[in-house]
Design a protein around this motif. Structure first.
Motif, PDB file in Angstrom:
ATOM      1  N   PHE A   1       6.314 -12.976  31.906  1.00  0.00           N
ATOM      2  CA  PHE A   1       5.337 -11.920  32.202  1.00  0.00           C
ATOM      3  C   PHE A   1       3.988 -12.189  31.542  1.00  0.00           C
ATOM      4  N   HIS A   2       3.716 -13.424  31.079  1.00  0.00           N
ATOM      5  CA  HIS A   2       2.486 -13.665  30.330  1.00  0.00           C
ATOM      6  C   HIS A   2       1.243 -13.557  31.221  1.00  0.00           C
ATOM      7  N   LYS A   3       1.361 -13.849  32.518  1.00  0.00           N
ATOM      8  CA  LYS A   3       0.197 -13.714  33.401  1.00  0.00           C
ATOM      9  C   LYS A   3      -0.132 -12.247  33.673  1.00  0.00           C
ATOM     10  N   VAL A   4       0.880 -11.393  33.674  1.00  0.00           N
ATOM     11  CA  VAL A   4       0.627  -9.957  33.863  1.00  0.00           C
ATOM     12  C   VAL A   4      -0.172  -9.403  32.681  1.00  0.00           C
ATOM     13  N   ILE A   5       0.227  -9.775  31.476  1.00  0.00           N
ATOM     14  CA  ILE A   5      -0.516  -9.327  30.292  1.00  0.00           C
ATOM     15  C   ILE A   5      -1.925  -9.908  30.289  1.00  0.00           C
ATOM     16  N   ALA A   6      -2.058 -11.178  30.718  1.00  0.00           N
ATOM     17  CA  ALA A   6      -3.396 -11.786  30.785  1.00  0.00           C
ATOM     18  C   ALA A   6      -4.280 -11.068  31.790  1.00  0.00           C
ATOM     19  N   ASN A   7      -3.708 -10.606  32.904  1.00  0.00           N
ATOM     20  CA  ASN A   7      -4.492  -9.889  33.916  1.00  0.00           C
ATOM     21  C   ASN A   7      -4.999  -8.542  33.411  1.00  0.00           C
ATOM     22  N   VAL A   8      -4.387  -8.016  32.369  1.00  0.00           N
ATOM     23  CA  VAL A   8      -4.857  -6.767  31.774  1.00  0.00           C
ATOM     24  C   VAL A   8      -5.764  -7.045  30.586  1.00  0.00           C
ATOM     25  N   PHE A   9      -5.363  -7.991  29.751  1.00  0.00           N
ATOM     26  CA  PHE A   9      -6.065  -8.229  28.482  1.00  0.00           C
ATOM     27  C   PHE A   9      -7.456  -8.819  28.682  1.00  0.00           C
ATOM     28  N   TYR A  10      -7.583  -9.840  29.492  1.00  0.00           N
ATOM     29  CA  TYR A  10      -8.866 -10.537  29.599  1.00  0.00           C
ATOM     30  C   TYR A  10      -9.935  -9.734  30.354  1.00  0.00           C
TER      31      TYR A  10
ATOM     32  N   TYR B   1     -16.705 -15.001  24.173  1.00  0.00           N
ATOM     33  CA  TYR B   1     -16.804 -14.589  25.575  1.00  0.00           C
ATOM     34  C   TYR B   1     -16.559 -15.777  26.503  1.00  0.00           C
ATOM     35  N   ILE B   2     -17.161 -16.911  26.181  1.00  0.00           N
ATOM     36  CA  ILE B   2     -16.973 -18.101  27.018  1.00  0.00           C
ATOM     37  C   ILE B   2     -15.524 -18.572  26.963  1.00  0.00           C
ATOM     38  N   SER B   3     -14.931 -18.565  25.773  1.00  0.00           N
ATOM     39  CA  SER B   3     -13.529 -18.977  25.655  1.00  0.00           C
ATOM     40  C   SER B   3     -12.598 -18.015  26.385  1.00  0.00           C
ATOM     41  N   SER B   4     -12.970 -16.723  26.449  1.00  0.00           N
ATOM     42  CA  SER B   4     -12.160 -15.759  27.201  1.00  0.00           C
ATOM     43  C   SER B   4     -12.185 -16.081  28.687  1.00  0.00           C
ATOM     44  N   ILE B   5     -13.358 -16.417  29.192  1.00  0.00           N
ATOM     45  CA  ILE B   5     -13.472 -16.763  30.611  1.00  0.00           C
ATOM     46  C   ILE B   5     -12.666 -18.027  30.926  1.00  0.00           C
ATOM     47  N   LEU B   6     -12.796 -19.041  30.075  1.00  0.00           N
ATOM     48  CA  LEU B   6     -12.064 -20.286  30.306  1.00  0.00           C
ATOM     49  C   LEU B   6     -10.561 -20.092  30.174  1.00  0.00           C
ATOM     50  N   SER B   7     -10.143 -19.319  29.176  1.00  0.00           N
ATOM     51  CA  SER B   7      -8.706 -19.086  28.980  1.00  0.00           C
ATOM     52  C   SER B   7      -8.103 -18.351  30.169  1.00  0.00           C
ATOM     53  N   TYR B   8      -8.789 -17.329  30.610  1.00  0.00           N
ATOM     54  CA  TYR B   8      -8.283 -16.556  31.747  1.00  0.00           C
ATOM     55  C   TYR B   8      -8.239 -17.411  33.007  1.00  0.00           C
ATOM     56  N   ARG B   9      -9.242 -18.244  33.202  1.00  0.00           N
ATOM     57  CA  ARG B   9      -9.280 -19.124  34.371  1.00  0.00           C
ATOM     58  C   ARG B   9      -8.150 -20.140  34.327  1.00  0.00           C
ATOM     59  N   TRP B  10      -7.901 -20.725  33.162  1.00  0.00           N
ATOM     60  CA  TRP B  10      -6.851 -21.733  33.051  1.00  0.00           C
ATOM     61  C   TRP B  10      -5.457 -21.120  33.154  1.00  0.00           C
ATOM     62  N   ILE B  11      -5.287 -19.903  32.672  1.00  0.00           N
ATOM     63  CA  ILE B  11      -3.979 -19.245  32.803  1.00  0.00           C
ATOM     64  C   ILE B  11      -3.672 -18.962  34.266  1.00  0.00           C
ATOM     65  N   LEU B  12      -4.667 -18.495  35.009  1.00  0.00           N
ATOM     66  CA  LEU B  12      -4.436 -18.191  36.415  1.00  0.00           C
ATOM     67  C   LEU B  12      -4.205 -19.457  37.240  1.00  0.00           C
ATOM     68  N   LYS B  13      -4.866 -20.559  36.863  1.00  0.00           N
ATOM     69  CA  LYS B  13      -4.732 -21.798  37.635  1.00  0.00           C
ATOM     70  C   LYS B  13      -3.530 -22.632  37.208  1.00  0.00           C
TER      71      LYS B  13
END
Length: 339
Positions: free
Chosen positions: A124-133, A169-181
């Motif tokens: 469920f780590h992507k579900v939490i990422a979709n809320v957290f980021y 902020y930049i690391s948040s964008i990159l982390s969220y992008r890499w988790i989704l991809k």
């Protein structure tokens, strides 16, 4: 580069957690000038600009309001000062600040859950990422602009904090992008996905024997009796407690929530923990799963509430439309008044 991609979503929640902790003690607001000067000098024009000022965070505000409320209740003020209305307003502000503190602490714990669920590749780590980021994007952006304004005001500390916020902020964008991809399968702690059905295992099959006609009546009587006992022994004392002891009742509720959370965490660790890893890792993932269940249940509760409100609004609008149609076209209400 691949190693950096894998490590960044671990450290980004830690950076965001540091920002959350800082916001608990220090906050920022925009202060507008109290008067408009007619002087055209540079100093007067500078004083007319809105200024960003640092102020106490939510923890200090709660402490100040509680001490001020105690001081206000200990003094005997004149009758015409509307003391009760003032105390009610302060209590409402205090409740709002405590709710803000609760949301901030939940957001802080969510950063921990986001890091833990990613480290152990929980399903469920992507579900939490979709809320957290997405929440982090909204949370960090105003702070970046506040620090940018403080830099214009020549605040020394703001330069370092601005760089830290921009990097976060930049690391948040990159982390969220890499988790989704990331297409790798996350199959850790699959047993937690079926935790609701695991507790049904081992139970003996329920009897299908049809009881007597008095059995339903007996069950209804037991339910009514239990409801009366709970209402008189639990609900009414709790109502009186929260009415006369607001602070103590709040602490009592948080204590009960903590006990209930520990109970669920131990249960999730028992039914869904993996034997090949240490206990503290199982507890960490169980805590993350508790937040995941809370987020999912909250979403369904809000969605159900919105659907029910829309449905009731639609029925009420349809009823008003029918009444207006009957009254204007058929005249039944006017004819009924003739009798």
């Amino acid at each position: 580069m691949e190693k950096f991609k894998k490590q960044l979503p671990i450290f980004t929640p830690i950076f965001i957690a540091l920002v959350i902790i800082h916001s608990l003690f220090v906050d920022y607001s925009v202060q507008f000038p109290e008067y408009i000067s007619s002087d055209d000098s540079g100093s007067a024009a500078q004083s007319m600009k809105p200024q960003v000022v640092s102020e106490n965070g939510v923890l200090n505000r709660i402490s100040y309001l509680e001490s001020f409320l105690v001081e206000l209740e200990s003094r005997e003020l004149p009758v015409d000062t509307e003391q009760e209305e003032t105390k009610d307003n302060i209590k409402r502000v205090l409740v709002g600040q405590k709710l803000l503190l609760g949301l901030s602490l939940f957001y802080l714990l969510l950063s921990f859950s986001a890091a833990v669920s990613y480290v152990f590749r929980v399903w469920f780590h992507k579900v939490i990422a979709n809320v957290f980021y997405p929440i982090s994007f909204v949370f960090l952006l105003p702070k970046v602009f506040f620090q940018l304004n403080l830099m214009v005001q020549n605040e020394v500390f703001s330069y370092f904090y601005f760089v830290f916020l921009v990097c976060t902020y930049i690391s948040s964008i990159l982390s969220y992008r890499w988790i989704l991809k990331n297409k790798e399968l996350a199959e850790g702690f699959q047993a937690l996905q079926f935790s609701s059905s695991l507790e049904e295992e081992g139970r003996s099959p329920s009897s299908t024997k049809t009881g007597s006609i008095f059995s339903p009546v007996f069950h209804v009587a037991i339910i009514i009796l239990i409801g009366i006992l709970i209402g008189n022994l639990v609900y009414i004392p709790l109502f009186l407690l929260q009415k006369h002891y607001v602070s103590e009742f709040s602490y009592f509720i948080f204590f009960l929530l903590g006990i209930l959370s520990l109970f669920y965490i131990f249960n999730y660790k028992k039914v869904g923990g993996e034997p090949n890893i240490s206990n503290w890792k199982n507890f960490a993932v169980s805590f993350a799963y508790l937040q995941f269940r809370f987020l999912r249940n909250s979403f369904w509760a809000m969605f159900s509430t919105v659907v029910i409100v829309l449905f009731v609004t639609f029925l009420f609008s349809l009823l008003l439309f029918n009444i207006d149609l009957i009254q204007n076209n058929l005249g039944l209400f006017g004819k009924a008044t003739e009798f």
